[in-house]
Design an enzyme around this catalytic site. Sequence first.
Site, PDB file in Angstrom:
ATOM      1  N   GLU A 262       0.846  -1.200   0.000  1.00 29.20           N
ATOM      2  CA  GLU A 262       0.000   0.000   0.000  1.00 29.20           C
ATOM      3  C   GLU A 262       0.873   1.238   0.000  1.00 29.20           C
ATOM      4  O   GLU A 262       1.848   1.320   0.748  1.00 29.20           O
ATOM      5  CB  GLU A 262      -0.900   0.072   1.243  1.00 29.20           C
ATOM      6  CG  GLU A 262      -2.073  -0.855   1.284  1.00 29.20           C
ATOM      7  CD  GLU A 262      -2.965  -0.598   2.511  1.00 29.20           C
ATOM      8  OE1 GLU A 262      -2.908   0.525   3.069  1.00 29.20           O
ATOM      9  OE2 GLU A 262      -3.696  -1.514   2.921  1.00 29.20           O
ATOM     10  N   GLU A 316     -13.752   5.636  -1.402  1.00 34.29           N
ATOM     11  CA  GLU A 316     -14.686   4.744  -0.709  1.00 34.29           C
ATOM     12  C   GLU A 316     -15.485   5.560   0.322  1.00 34.29           C
ATOM     13  O   GLU A 316     -14.957   5.946   1.363  1.00 34.29           O
ATOM     14  CB  GLU A 316     -13.922   3.605  -0.043  1.00 34.29           C
ATOM     15  CG  GLU A 316     -13.161   2.745  -1.046  1.00 34.29           C
ATOM     16  CD  GLU A 316     -12.247   1.732  -0.383  1.00 34.29           C
ATOM     17  OE1 GLU A 316     -12.761   0.798   0.263  1.00 34.29           O
ATOM     18  OE2 GLU A 316     -11.013   1.890  -0.493  1.00 34.29           O
ATOM     19  N   LYS A 319     -15.955   4.677   4.443  1.00 32.10           N
ATOM     20  CA  LYS A 319     -14.834   4.492   5.354  1.00 32.10           C
ATOM     21  C   LYS A 319     -14.928   5.486   6.502  1.00 32.10           C
ATOM     22  O   LYS A 319     -15.334   6.644   6.323  1.00 32.10           O
ATOM     23  CB  LYS A 319     -13.498   4.659   4.622  1.00 32.10           C
ATOM     24  CG  LYS A 319     -13.231   3.605   3.565  1.00 32.10           C
ATOM     25  CD  LYS A 319     -11.789   3.605   3.101  1.00 32.10           C
ATOM     26  CE  LYS A 319     -10.891   3.004   4.174  1.00 32.10           C
ATOM     27  NZ  LYS A 319      -9.505   2.824   3.682  1.00 32.10           N
ATOM     28  N   GLU A 325      -9.488   9.663   4.418  1.00 37.77           N
ATOM     29  CA  GLU A 325      -9.714   8.225   4.310  1.00 37.77           C
ATOM     30  C   GLU A 325     -10.679   7.871   3.179  1.00 37.77           C
ATOM     31  O   GLU A 325     -10.629   6.775   2.640  1.00 37.77           O
ATOM     32  CB  GLU A 325     -10.256   7.681   5.637  1.00 37.77           C
ATOM     33  CG  GLU A 325      -9.209   7.539   6.721  1.00 37.77           C
ATOM     34  CD  GLU A 325      -8.161   6.493   6.365  1.00 37.77           C
ATOM     35  OE1 GLU A 325      -8.545   5.380   5.951  1.00 37.77           O
ATOM     36  OE2 GLU A 325      -6.958   6.793   6.479  1.00 37.77           O
TER      37      GLU A 325
END
Length: 478
Positions: A262, A316, A319, A325
């Site tokens: 990541e 997303e 989250k 985030e």
Amino acid sequence: MGPSFLRCFLLLLWVVTFADAGSIGVNYGRIANNLPSAVKVVNLVKSQGLDRVKVYDTDPAVLKALSGSGVKVTVDLPNGLLYSAAKYPAFARSWVQKNVVAYHPSTQIEAIAVGNEVFVDPHNTTKFLIPAMKNIHQALVKFNLHSTIKVSSPIALSALQSSYPSSAGSFRPELIEPVFKPMLDFLRQTGSYLMVNAYPFFAYESNSDVISLDYALFRENPGVVDSGNGLRYHNLFDAQIDAVFAALSTLKYDDVKMVVTETGWPSKGDENEVGASVENAAAYNGNLIRRILTGGGTPLRPQADLTVYLFALFNENEKDGPTSERNYGLFYPDQQKVYDIPFTVEGLKNYKAHNQPPLTGGQQVATPVRGGVSKSTTGNTWCVANPDAGKERLQAALDFACGEGGADCRPIQPEATCYNPNTLEAHSSFAFNSYYQKKGRGMGDCYFGGAAYVVTQEPSAYFTLISFKSLLIFVIAF
């Protein structure tokens, strides 16, 4: 710049071994209620030239959609299943049979991430990690998949006790004997690799007063010398990765390879999330991709051809946490790019980095501070050949610079002022710098497919570096 103004000076450069290019993958997270179908996602991934994805579970719809796609897949056994996988070998076998064997090889599963950042899991699952990894591997052995599917577990940089300078990198003492040594033994024995999640954004966000943004975004900067080994770093990503390599070396596991599972940069954040913006996210990911795909390892491991997974494919919206985030995505849920960056070597040819600050003279370079960076980063710069790029790459780049690129290559013609020394590296440096200065010294103007790089000290005098085995002399004209 006409030939009457050209001067030739000797510059001595160390020769290092050129590494093969690495590869780029993407993390496909699904904590959202508005994402396209798995089939559409696979088509999107393929359309962008990406051939590796990492998922955080083993969702049947996703694994079926990936079947026959040619995309390599890393699946995840969630932290919540570590206890069962560790305590019950039968559970591990059943999990592998249901979630791996049932899809492979049509779905090209190449690795299993057992847990994710387990050391920071609030449910205290660390003690189950190694037994779970071993049981999953034994299950693969049972199904004769252990040679093609690797088992590892992503660690966060918080697993390091020290990361600055990079040469002082070390793992947290309380994790070495119970976790790291048995994990690294396992990785060595099974031919697997250490998975690492690295986010320069977090370091910059918390230390923006001392960490240069250019250093964090792979942009031109003077770099900083590691006080422990004398290596110079020009970006925070390399410094973070080398801190892990140094920690491995301290424990005598230099042979264990690494995959960055990541890394990324948010395109939006809260007011206190310094540096979160579309421009910075584009610069970080775009320059990182170029850095990985054009070859060359880190300063400490110059031959390391890293595989790097970008985080993440989509924004997303479900989250938790700060705004950042929910804004690490490369794409919106409607499959439109959040910012335009390429993901392939071919796409890099016409790519220019976002938000490159103007290069102006007269700026002072501050003394390096904790974090391994300099406060001020830009000044006059020159473009020189990378002598380790190989003859074919250098020749192709030289042909472009002197032809379509419009560089003034008259002084390096036979019997001209700067023809000697008559070497490919010397002529390439002259041509590359001519092109670079003509174009205004933009970020993408000293690229040439990895055959050149920028230096920040004027090559206006004779430099003396003594080495009888690894020294190359060539001429730079400007």
